[in-house]
Design an enzyme around this catalytic site. Structure first.
Site, PDB file in Angstrom:
ATOM      1  N   HIS A 248      49.459  65.693   8.367  1.00 43.58           N
ATOM      2  CA  HIS A 248      50.918  65.704   8.500  1.00 43.58           C
ATOM      3  C   HIS A 248      51.389  67.160   8.537  1.00 43.58           C
ATOM      4  CE1 HIS A 248      55.048  64.730   8.114  1.00 43.58           C
ATOM      5  NE2 HIS A 248      55.158  65.281   6.935  1.00 43.58           N
TER       6      HIS A 248
ATOM      7  N   ASP B 112      47.369  55.567   3.211  1.00 42.81           N
ATOM      8  CA  ASP B 112      47.702  54.331   2.509  1.00 42.81           C
ATOM      9  C   ASP B 112      48.826  53.647   3.284  1.00 42.81           C
ATOM     10  OD1 ASP B 112      50.044  55.646   1.882  1.00 42.81           O
ATOM     11  OD2 ASP B 112      49.601  55.862  -0.252  1.00 42.81           O
ATOM     12  N   ALA B 113      49.481  52.663   2.672  1.00 47.00           N
ATOM     13  CA  ALA B 113      50.456  51.872   3.419  1.00 47.00           C
ATOM     14  C   ALA B 113      51.793  52.600   3.618  1.00 47.00           C
ATOM     15  CB  ALA B 113      50.681  50.536   2.708  1.00 47.00           C
TER      16      ALA B 113
HETATM   17  C1  GRF Z   1      49.989  67.381  14.729  1.00 47.85           C
HETATM   18  O1  GRF Z   1      50.775  68.426  14.222  1.00 47.85           O
HETATM   19  C2  GRF Z   1      50.020  66.199  13.797  1.00 47.85           C
HETATM   20  O2  GRF Z   1      50.010  66.529  12.446  1.00 47.85           O
HETATM   21  C3  GRF Z   1      51.319  65.580  14.182  1.00 47.85           C
HETATM   22  O3  GRF Z   1      51.344  65.673  15.584  1.00 47.85           O
HETATM   23  C4  GRF Z   1      50.561  66.780  15.986  1.00 47.85           C
HETATM   24  C5  GRF Z   1      49.514  66.270  16.930  1.00 47.85           C
HETATM   25  O4  GRF Z   1      48.956  67.268  17.686  1.00 47.85           O
HETATM   26  N1  GRF Z   1      51.451  64.262  13.651  1.00 47.85           N
HETATM   27  P1  GRF Z   1      47.713  67.011  18.656  1.00 47.85           P
HETATM   28  O5  GRF Z   1      47.942  65.740  19.451  1.00 47.85           O
HETATM   29  O6  GRF Z   1      46.461  66.945  17.831  1.00 47.85           O
HETATM   30  O7  GRF Z   1      47.710  68.218  19.547  1.00 47.85           O
END
Ligand code: GRF
Length: 207
Positions: A115, A147-148
């Site tokens: 994230h 998790d959920a």
């Molecule tokens: C990443 O920053 C991820 O954490 C977020 O979306 C981005 C995805 O990047 N949820 P990629 O598709 O791996 O280039």
């Protein structure tokens, strides 16, 4: 406790550009890394993440929610496709859907997600923009066991990124992604080689 095979079998799920996937593909090219990507799945067709997998000769599958009668049916199909590849670890690398009960029943405890914010702050789809709007001076990325909830899982690792005065949500996210990829590669490698144990909200490396 998870003790992976050697090399550890990874299934990676993507929704978009797949730069995190590419970093893992590159790392897995070195046998010393201790992991191999056995399949890449997506919730949509035609994304660059799938093309990256195809170029690397990795099996792919796609399940689009719109093609199923219910979210639960989609989730069950996704879990079944992942199961066919018998992964030690599942990595959600920019996979923009929440997995459901069936998936967690089978792969809970060994599914990781990243994230682009420092949990528990700024969960959800707008992590970098929310951090910027709030005015924090430091943000980053969090690797956690799914998790959920939405970005609520047990934290495996975090990496920090300073917010610059002239940042936009996009420039901030771009810098977060650089740190995020390096954390993902380091930590997935370690989890693959050493295994790990989840104890309450704490993760310990080693079997
Ligand atoms: C990443 O920053 C991820 O954490 C977020 O979306 C981005 C995805 O990047 N949820 P990629 O598709 O791996 O280039």
């Amino acid at each position: 406790m998870l003790t992976p095979s050697a090399p550890a079998r990874l299934v990676v799920l993507v929704s978009g550009a797949g730069t995190n996937l590419q970093a893992l593909l590159d790392a897995c090219a070195d046998p010393a890394y201790g992991a191999e990507i056995v399949a890449v799945g997506a919730d949509r067709d035609g994304v660059e993440g799938l093309a990256r997998a195809e170029r690397a000769g990795v099996a792919t599958f796609v399940h689009r929610i719109a093609d199923f009668d219910s979210r639960a049916a989609w989730d069950a199909a996704l879990a079944a496709s992942v199961a066919e590849h018998a992964p030690d670890l599942v990595v959600l690398a920019g996979f923009m859907k929440l997995v459901g009960a069936d998936f967690l029943e089978r792969f809970g405890g060994r599914t990781l997600n990243t994230h682009p914010a420092l949990s528990p702050a700024f969960p959800g789809m707008r992590g970098p923009a929310d951090a910027l709007e709030y005015g924090v001076k430091v943000t980053g990325a969090t690797l956690f066991v799914v998790d959920a909830g939405v970005d609520t899982g047990v934290i495996v690792a975090q990496t920090t990124v300073p917010v610059e005065d002239d940042d936009t949500a996009e420039s901030l996210h771009d810098r977060i992604k650089v740190a995020e990829r390096s954390m993902l590669v380091d930590v997935v490698g370690r989890l693959s080689r050493e295994g790990f144990t989840v104890d309450g909200r704490r993760v310990r490396f080693g079997a």
